[in-house]
Write an enzyme that holds these catalytic residues in place. Structure first.
Site, PDB file in Angstrom:
ATOM      1  N   ASP A 334      -2.444  21.329  35.726  1.00 34.59           N
ATOM      2  CA  ASP A 334      -0.992  21.354  35.782  1.00 34.59           C
ATOM      3  C   ASP A 334      -0.506  22.781  36.065  1.00 34.59           C
ATOM      4  O   ASP A 334      -1.082  23.756  35.572  1.00 34.59           O
ATOM      5  CB  ASP A 334      -0.442  20.854  34.443  1.00 34.59           C
ATOM      6  CG  ASP A 334       1.060  20.724  34.441  1.00 34.59           C
ATOM      7  OD1 ASP A 334       1.568  19.956  35.270  1.00 34.59           O
ATOM      8  OD2 ASP A 334       1.713  21.392  33.614  1.00 34.59           O
ATOM      9  N   GLU A 363      -2.441  21.392  40.860  1.00 38.91           N
ATOM     10  CA  GLU A 363      -1.078  20.945  41.150  1.00 38.91           C
ATOM     11  C   GLU A 363      -0.332  22.123  41.773  1.00 38.91           C
ATOM     12  O   GLU A 363       0.165  23.007  41.077  1.00 38.91           O
ATOM     13  CB  GLU A 363      -0.352  20.480  39.887  1.00 38.91           C
ATOM     14  CG  GLU A 363       1.024  19.899  40.194  1.00 38.91           C
ATOM     15  CD  GLU A 363       2.072  20.174  39.123  1.00 38.91           C
ATOM     16  OE1 GLU A 363       3.180  19.626  39.247  1.00 38.91           O
ATOM     17  OE2 GLU A 363       1.804  20.945  38.189  1.00 38.91           O
ATOM     18  N   ASP A 430       6.496  12.875  38.334  1.00 40.91           N
ATOM     19  CA  ASP A 430       7.415  13.979  38.615  1.00 40.91           C
ATOM     20  C   ASP A 430       8.463  13.644  39.671  1.00 40.91           C
ATOM     21  O   ASP A 430       9.319  14.477  39.968  1.00 40.91           O
ATOM     22  CB  ASP A 430       6.630  15.206  39.100  1.00 40.91           C
ATOM     23  CG  ASP A 430       5.945  15.941  37.966  1.00 40.91           C
ATOM     24  OD1 ASP A 430       6.494  15.968  36.859  1.00 40.91           O
ATOM     25  OD2 ASP A 430       4.852  16.498  38.186  1.00 40.91           O
TER      26      ASP A 430
END
Length: 576
Positions: A334, A363, A430
């Site tokens: 992340d 990410e 997201d």
């Protein structure tokens, strides 16, 4: 000739080793350039550098450039026999001929008279320097699960009624790891063979991106034994497992952070974080006052100092445990662009020593070239591709030619071997959900068709198989409506998605070949592209499309004989 449009450098993505024997080269020019020749050979074929001998090299034409909006890409793959290469380019436009090398341009007369242009060099192809992503990822179709909202087992103590419709980020619905285990046969039947879980370790929120304890599965989701059981059960069904790692920041309840808040600079964990003012001002709603660094400006997510050797050792130990003890196949990082390169290089080295084919995914929402040199991430989440597809369907004035430009740019950002394992997605926890954003069943399946027929490793978000709707966070995190799966329209959606997954997993061309667009109309929205001998056609216009030629139909929606209706899809095998 527009000299300013011409560009090359002996670095990715313009020059790089595909493997120990092949070198991939790309030259960018303006659209006016008509022909390009490559002069290449071994740097020492005429003698050592600095000698009086004149280097020549062999000359070969580069044909079939890719056409982007404002430029052409000329690409060649060569096999330097001695693992090193010297090269320059010869450009033709109208009656002009120019040679182009590392120091710029020269005329044919200058080329004959002097040793110019200065050539580009790939000094040596070292196998240790070539990124070799795990090959299994090319063959993987991922299924992403937001654990609290997927499936609640009988062991869950949650009393909140499982419901369809909008949700908030404060509600907990009791989805857990045993519930995911119960649905593994369902996932295997869909055809997915990769499972990506949003964070599962102890945290205060429902989304778990504010980690409290990196070593313990959150009690909301089960136990460490449940994680081990899930990985083992998934592997028995041929499904790989990827965990979400949150190392850019932690949660406010993380023990070392609490120790810093209590002891200040005297804390043994002081260097684990980035505190700029002490004593710290009274807690605020955000960290715009810079009292300490955090994820975005979220005061409850203090940023970990991933430059600190103790933090690096801690993170590496955690990941080694997940991979070595639990058998986890992949890790997604992340906020992967804010973790230090030093940590990622050390982590890559240590994990590869345990398991050579572990998949490390960052990410990163932008150009991620610095992280993809083979010693950090294997790939990144392919948001540029998502934006290209999203933009085409959102803006009806965009033509198929514009879509081709955008997708060529996405495919050309990195090494070819990296592109084959990029994590392709159209929605996630997201973003708004694909079904809601698409606006129609036809546009929904057209975009899914692209997801499964473009280079990279496709991922679908839980519920996509039945067109689960949802806007932006938190609406994209609705509960999986298991009681609606047998409704006729959902059975049909599931069947069509299963067919797309089957084609992706059984047709080698969809996993290995390049991408080439076939222009149908200069300003139209009739999309046609090929992956080897597989052709994909999407009628994104408003009239019937009489598709050219013939071929074996592998998948279709809206096809009648040789006419493709607006909103229609056709995947076929061609012989030409």
């Amino acid at each position: 000739m527009n000299f300013a449009a011409v560009f090359h450098r002996a670095q990715v993505p313009y020059s790089y080793a595909l493997n120990p024997d092949e070198l991939a080269l790309r030259l960018q020019t303006g659209p006016e350039v008509e022909r390009v020749f490559l002069h290449w050979g071994d740097p020492f074929e005429a003698g050592i550098l600095g000698g009086a001998e004149r280097w020549q090299g062999q000359r070969q034409e580069i044909a079939g450039p890719l056409r982007l909006e404002h430029c052409l890409w000329w690409s060649a793959t060569i096999r330097p026999p001695y693992k090193r290469c010297r090269y320059y380019f010869e450009l033709h436009q109208g009656g002009e001929v120019w040679f182009y090398g590392e120091d710029g341009f020269c005329t044919p007369e200058q080329n004959r008279r002097e040793d110019c242009p200065a050539a580009f060099h790939q000094p040596w192809i070292n196998p240790a320097d070539i990124p070799v992503p795990p090959q299994w990822v090319r063959d993987t179709v991922w299924y992403q699960i937001f654990p609290d909202r997927f499936c609640r087992s009988g062991a869950s103590s949650c009393q909140t009624p499982w419901r369809t419709g909008p949700v908030t980020n404060e509600e907990r619905f009791g989805g857990d790891l045993p519930g995911i285990c119960e649905k593994l046969d369902y996932l295997a039947d869909l055809g997915v063979n990769g499972l990506y879980l949003n964070p599962i370790f102890a945290a205060d929120s429902v989304h778990k991106y504010d980690t409290r304890d990196y070593e313990t599965v959150d009690p909301d989701f089960g136990t460490n034994e449940d994680l081990a059981r899930l990985v083992k059960s998934a592997h028995e069904r041929g499904i790989r497992v990827m965990l979400d790692a949150v190392f850019n920041h932690c949660g406010a309840s993380f023990g070392p952070w609490q120790d810093v808040l209590q002891k200040g600079p005297a804390s043994r964990y002081w260097n684990w974080f980035m505190v700029n003012h002490w004593p710290a001002p009274a807690p605020g709603r955000d960290t715009r006052d810079s009292r300490y660094y955090s994820f975005a400006f979220a005061s409850n997510m203090p940023k970990l100092n991933t430059n600190e050797p103790e933090v690096i050792a801690y993170v590496c130990g955690l990941c080694e445990h997940w991979v070595g003890e639990y058998g986890v196949d992949a890790i997604r990082f992340d906020v992967g662009n804010e973790v230090s390169h030093r940590l990622l290089k050390e982590l890559h080295r240590r994990l590869r020593a345990i398991r050579p084919d572990v998949y490390l995914l960052g990410e990163i929402w932008h150009d991620a070239s610095p992280w993809l040199e083979g010693d950090e991430y294997d790939a990144v989440v392919n948001y540029p591709l998502q934006q290209a597809v999203k933009g085409f369907f959102a803006h009806k004035d965009k033509t198929a030619r514009m879509l081709a430009w955008d997708l060529y740019r996405c495919m050309g950002m990195y090494r070819r071997q990296t592109g084959q394992v990029m994590f392709n997605l159209l929605d996630s926890h997201d973003t708004d959900r694909l079904f809601t954003r698409a606006g129609s069943e036809d546009a929904f399946f057209q975009q899914l068709t692209m997801l499964f027929t473009l280079p990279g490793s496709p991922s679908i978000y839980y519920g996509t198989e039945i067109g689960l709707p949802g806007g932006h966070d938190p609406d994209c995190r609705r509960c999986m409506p298991w009681n609606q799966l047998n409704e006729p329209e959902n059975r049909q959606r599931i069947q069509q998605l299963k067919e797309l997954i089957r084609l992706r997993r059984t047709l080698p061309a969809l996993r290995e070949s390049g991408l080439s667009f076939v222009e149908t109309e200069a300003e139209g929205r009739m999309v046609c592209y090929r992956r080897g001998k597989v052709e994909v056609l999407l009628n994104c216009g408003e009239t019937l499309w009489q598709i050219p030629g013939a071929g074996e139909i592998l998948f279709c929606r809206g096809l009648r004989e040789n006419l493709l209706a607006p909103g229609g899809v056709c995947i076929r095998r061609i012989d030409e």
